[in-house]
Design a protein around this motif. Structure first.
Motif, PDB file in Angstrom:
ATOM      1  N   ILE A 156     -28.550  14.299   6.405  1.00  0.00           N
ATOM      2  CA  ILE A 156     -27.210  14.641   6.323  1.00  0.00           C
ATOM      3  C   ILE A 156     -26.833  14.397   7.982  1.00  0.00           C
ATOM      4  N   GLN A 187     -15.880  16.724   2.545  1.00  0.00           N
ATOM      5  CA  GLN A 187     -16.533  16.742   1.150  1.00  0.00           C
ATOM      6  C   GLN A 187     -15.554  17.605   0.491  1.00  0.00           C
ATOM      7  N   PRO A 210     -22.168  10.805   6.530  1.00  0.00           N
ATOM      8  CA  PRO A 210     -22.491  10.600   4.970  1.00  0.00           C
ATOM      9  C   PRO A 210     -21.638  11.691   4.149  1.00  0.00           C
ATOM     10  N   GLY A 211     -21.405  11.053   2.753  1.00  0.00           N
ATOM     11  CA  GLY A 211     -20.878  12.013   1.881  1.00  0.00           C
ATOM     12  C   GLY A 211     -19.240  12.153   1.933  1.00  0.00           C
ATOM     13  N   GLU A 212     -18.560  11.536   2.433  1.00  0.00           N
ATOM     14  CA  GLU A 212     -17.063  11.640   2.664  1.00  0.00           C
ATOM     15  C   GLU A 212     -16.368  11.378   1.309  1.00  0.00           C
ATOM     16  N   TYR A 213     -15.514  12.456   0.903  1.00  0.00           N
ATOM     17  CA  TYR A 213     -14.896  12.271  -0.389  1.00  0.00           C
ATOM     18  C   TYR A 213     -13.502  11.315  -0.236  1.00  0.00           C
TER      19      TYR A 213
END
Ligand SMILES: [Zn+2]
Length: 477
Positions: free
Chosen positions: A194, A313, A420-423
């Motif tokens: 992450i 997120q 990482p992991g953006e919505y």
């Protein structure tokens, strides 16, 4: 005579071909059998020992050059299974604080190809990680009693500020899937998990080196093979400077203690993120060292979801923070001018439809409508636009234009932050409403709550902060 000459020439040509093909075969065979065997020999046999040399991982600084993340040494116990001779297991277990049962289990795990795809009795295998300094001292002293064992120095992270865990990320031991995806990694290696540690893994990790050691007939290490001719030096990872202001981050986190939510600050002129807070959060040191696994599981199971980076997120109905986007669309489309007034009698009232509002003067033009966050104003505006068939031809056409303006303002898609992991959030489109209400069976009043950032609209705190930056930049982000 001429004919014979041609025949003879042809024979030479054919003969020549056969010779060339034969030579190719011989070379290929030599390559296959001799060279590859030799290579396999040097890689796998008892005569050589390849040891990884770990580079230092890149250091992380904040925008003002303040040291945020740096390295601390850690020690793992490695073994070369082929070299292990009989040893006093109790003595070993006492030195490193494990039980004989632990030792057996670790040995079995190591041989399990599913858990350890890189298993080979000839190459170094990780047995134990993160010795404490006492364990390291104790084992180092009696290491000569355990042939086939050695201590591998590695790097763990240390944090100068107890904050920004979700932005920085952490490092974790590679899983079998990581090793399959990228052969660079071997069991016991670390990689970024992450946050920035993950995004910039390839820069931060550097390049591992190798040391090729030679043994004698009895398997004793005799030193470097051909004076280090086959050694490769490790290349240190690159340092990284964040856009984050770590003291601002710390301050914003202190404001969010015992709260749930996010804080995002963006420098409008550059788009740099100055702080990105998610709450609740966790102490970054929890994910360092031997207790990492246990702590990680606890964080995973925590109902307050401290591992979730709410700033990028979590998606929320943006509510009133959304109203400026509507004002801008209505202005852009010529639906209103800054002085166009809309009425509000404690809300937007049209037939049986009512969207409530709080008490304030009426009617109001755009500026005081934003000031008082008037719900009715933006509902009237949406209706004036979406239902204006004289301008757009149909509700669907008008809505498509509305949606495109929303996307242009950074909603409905990822903004592309380097974490990482953006919505992406959610902005409904024509198909969405056609499916829900039927083609031609909906209008502005059906979807009126989107005018005030409710209904189906979902946005990340990052997108909402980005809107302020866009306005500060007079339309650019
Ligand atoms: Zn109002």
């Amino acid at each position: 005579m001429r004919k014979d000459y041609n025949l003879a020439k042809r024979q030479y040509v054919i003969g020549g071909f056969i010779v060339i093909i034969a030579i190719i075969y011989v070379i290929r065979l030599f390559n296959l059998q001799v060279m590859e065997a030799k290579y396999k020999d040097s890689a796998d046999s008892n005569a050589f020992l390849r040891k990884a040399v770990y580079p230092s991982r890149g250091i992380i600084y904040d925008r003002d050059g303040r040291l945020v993340v740096y390295n601390q040494p850690a020690y793992d116990v490695m073994i070369i299974p082929r070299d292990i001779r009989e040893f006093d297991t109790i003595d070993f277990c006492n030195a490193v604080n494990i039980t004989p049962g632990d030792l057996v289990r670790r040995m079995t795990d190591m041989r399990d190809k599913r858990r350890n795809p890189g298993w080979s009795p000839y190459s170094p295998q990780k047995l134990l990680s993160h010795l404490s300094s006492e364990e390291y001292g104790r084992l180092q002293e009696k290491l000569y009693r355990f042939p086939g064992f050695y201590i591998q120095k590695r790097i763990l992270r240390e944090y100068n500020y107890n904050c920004a865990s979700n932005v920085l990320g952490n490092i974790r031991e590679v899983a079998p899937a990581d090793m399959e995806k990228d052969p660079y990694y071997m069991r016991g290696d670390y990689m970024g998990d992450i946050g920035v540690e993950h995004t910039y893994e390839r820069f931060l990790r550097g390049v591992k080196g190798t040391e090729v050691l030679m043994r004698d007939a009895l398997g004793r290490i005799q030193g470097r093979y051909e004076d280090g001719a086959l050694d490769r030096e490790a290349i240190a990872g690159k340092n990284i400077k964040l856009s984050l202001d770590i003291e601002l981050q710390q301050y914003a986190e202190s404001l969010m203690v015992n709260k749930k939510g996010a804080v995002v600050a963006i420098e409008p002129s550059t788009g740099e993120v100055l702080c990105l807070v998610t709450a609740p959060t966790y102490d970054p040191t929890l994910l360092v060292g031997r207790e990492r696994g246990n702590n990680y599981n606890k964080l995973m199971q925590d109902l307050d979801k401290p591992l979730l980076n709410r700033a990028i997120q979590a998606t929320y109905p943006p509510g009133s923070t959304f109203k400026p986007t509507q004002g801008l669309i209505y202005l852009q489309e010529g639906i209103i001018t800054p002085s166009t007034p809309f009425p509000c009698y404690h809300g937007f009232i049209l037939g049986r439809l009512k969207v409530g509002c709080h008490g304030h003067g009426s009617p109001l033009p755009l500026k005081p409508a934003l000031q008082t966050s008037c719900n009715a104003y933006f509902c009237w505006g949406l209706r004036a636009m979406i239902d204006k068939k004289s301008k757009y031809g149909s509700v669907a056409n008008a809505f498509e234009i509305w949606k495109n303006h929303m996307v242009a303002q950074g909603y409905g898609y990822k903004l592309g932050i380097d974490l990482p992991g953006e919505y992406r959030g959610f902005i409904p489109n024509v198909e969405y409403y056609n499916k829900r209400y039927g083609d031609g069976h909906w209008s502005a009043t059906t979807v009126i709550s989107i005018a005030i950032g409710q209904g189906e609209i979902l946005a990340t705190p990052l997108q909402i902060a980005n809107l302020s930056a866009t306005i500060a930049n007079r339309g650019h982000y």
